[in-house]
Design an enzyme around this catalytic site. Structure first.
Site, PDB file in Angstrom:
ATOM      1  CE  LYS A   9     -11.273  19.499 -49.819  1.00 37.59           C
ATOM      2  NZ  LYS A   9     -11.410  18.206 -50.520  1.00 37.59           N
ATOM      3  CE1 TYR A  49      -5.961  17.269 -51.862  1.00 38.49           C
ATOM      4  CE2 TYR A  49      -6.648  18.975 -53.395  1.00 38.49           C
ATOM      5  CZ  TYR A  49      -6.779  18.328 -52.183  1.00 38.49           C
ATOM      6  OH  TYR A  49      -7.735  18.738 -51.277  1.00 38.49           O
ATOM      7  CG  ASN A 112     -14.006  16.069 -49.010  1.00 33.07           C
ATOM      8  OD1 ASN A 112     -13.518  17.158 -49.293  1.00 33.07           O
ATOM      9  ND2 ASN A 112     -13.305  14.957 -49.018  1.00 33.07           N
ATOM     10  CG  HIS A 115      -6.456  19.431 -47.138  1.00 35.96           C
ATOM     11  ND1 HIS A 115      -6.090  18.213 -47.651  1.00 35.96           N
ATOM     12  CD2 HIS A 115      -5.389  19.903 -46.443  1.00 35.96           C
ATOM     13  CE1 HIS A 115      -4.834  17.964 -47.278  1.00 35.96           C
ATOM     14  NE2 HIS A 115      -4.384  18.969 -46.542  1.00 35.96           N
ATOM     15  CD  GLU A 126      -0.985  18.913 -46.131  1.00 36.79           C
ATOM     16  OE1 GLU A 126      -1.761  19.292 -45.235  1.00 36.79           O
ATOM     17  OE2 GLU A 126      -1.178  17.884 -46.813  1.00 36.79           O
TER      18      GLU A 126
HETATM   19  P1  TYD Z   1      -7.264  12.295 -49.926  1.00 34.51           P
HETATM   20  O1  TYD Z   1      -5.962  12.967 -49.663  1.00 34.51           O
HETATM   21  O2  TYD Z   1      -7.247  10.821 -50.228  1.00 34.51           O
HETATM   22  O3  TYD Z   1      -8.302  12.465 -48.711  1.00 34.51           O
HETATM   23  P2  TYD Z   1      -8.465  13.562 -47.549  1.00 34.51           P
HETATM   24  O4  TYD Z   1      -8.950  14.849 -48.146  1.00 34.51           O
HETATM   25  O5  TYD Z   1      -9.516  12.943 -46.648  1.00 34.51           O
HETATM   26  O6  TYD Z   1      -7.127  13.690 -46.877  1.00 34.51           O
HETATM   27  O7  TYD Z   1      -7.984  12.997 -51.148  1.00 34.51           O
HETATM   28  C1  TYD Z   1      -7.876  14.373 -51.335  1.00 34.51           C
HETATM   29  C2  TYD Z   1      -9.149  14.883 -51.950  1.00 34.51           C
HETATM   30  O8  TYD Z   1      -9.352  14.250 -53.224  1.00 34.51           O
HETATM   31  C3  TYD Z   1     -10.405  14.568 -51.160  1.00 34.51           C
HETATM   32  O9  TYD Z   1     -10.608  15.425 -50.054  1.00 34.51           O
HETATM   33  C4  TYD Z   1     -11.432  14.729 -52.222  1.00 34.51           C
HETATM   34  C5  TYD Z   1     -10.749  14.161 -53.462  1.00 34.51           C
HETATM   35  N1  TYD Z   1     -11.152  12.756 -53.713  1.00 34.51           N
HETATM   36  C6  TYD Z   1     -12.171  12.501 -54.601  1.00 34.51           C
HETATM   37  O10 TYD Z   1     -12.752  13.425 -55.203  1.00 34.51           O
HETATM   38  N2  TYD Z   1     -12.548  11.190 -54.826  1.00 34.51           N
HETATM   39  C7  TYD Z   1     -11.944  10.154 -54.170  1.00 34.51           C
HETATM   40  O11 TYD Z   1     -12.338   8.983 -54.406  1.00 34.51           O
HETATM   41  C8  TYD Z   1     -10.889  10.435 -53.237  1.00 34.51           C
HETATM   42  C9  TYD Z   1     -10.192   9.324 -52.506  1.00 34.51           C
HETATM   43  C10 TYD Z   1     -10.514  11.746 -53.048  1.00 34.51           C
END
Ligand code: TYD
Length: 153
Positions: A9, A49, A112, A115, A126
């Protein structure tokens, strides 16, 4: 062998952590078969997304994903989708177990670090979203006999 998508990211790149994150996948024994840097736009994020479009955090998520370029990586390995997903850890990094990427480098549910594709089916979709067939590199893996047993190839 499975293939899966990792998106490093923008915040990770901006924090100077991209190399460290790539290194973790390399050290695990995954094979990098495609990689490129790309500035994402709203159009591609609306698709990528789509499952989160109604969420209140969707605009912030997109802003974060467009703040700088991302690094797109395709990693290959035996059960790579599950292995990579588990290496990333829980979406909310504050709940991610130490030792996972999010558990070691982030305090945020949004910022975080990576992805990762969540299933083999979604990995294929994807990867097609971000890579063309010419982007994939085929090269020998001389260490495979140390990384895998014969029935794991
Ligand atoms: P998601 O696809 O649920 O999780 P992952 O990345 O673990 O597959 O969500 C996509 C992205 O959306 C996540 O990486 C960060 C963002 N996000 C938030 O900002 N707040 C949240 O509460 C959630 C569930 C996701």
């Amino acid at each position: 062998m499975e293939r899966t998508l990792v998106i490093i990211k923008p915040g990770t790149l901006q924090r100077g952590l991209a190399g460290e994150i790539i290194s973790r996948f390399e050290k695990r024994g995954l094979k990098l078969v495609a990689m490129k840097m790309k500035q994402l736009d709203q159009k591609i994020l609306d698709v990528h997304y789509a499952h989160l479009k109604e969420k209140p955090f969707f605009p912030w998520l997109c802003d974060g994903m467009m703040a700088a370029p991302v690094i797109l990586c395709c990693w290959e390995g035996f059960e790579a989708v599950k292995v990579v997903r588990e290496m990333a850890g829980a979406t909310n990094a504050r709940k991610a177990v130490p030792g996972t990427i999010r558990g070691d480098y982030s305090m945020s549910a949004q910022e975080n670090i990576v992805h990762t594709s969540d299933s083999l089916e979604n990995a294929a979709i994807e990867l097609d979203r971000f890579f063309t067939p010419e982007d994939y590199c085929d090269y020998p893996s001389p260490l495979n006999s140390y990384l895998y047993a014969p029935d794991e190839k």
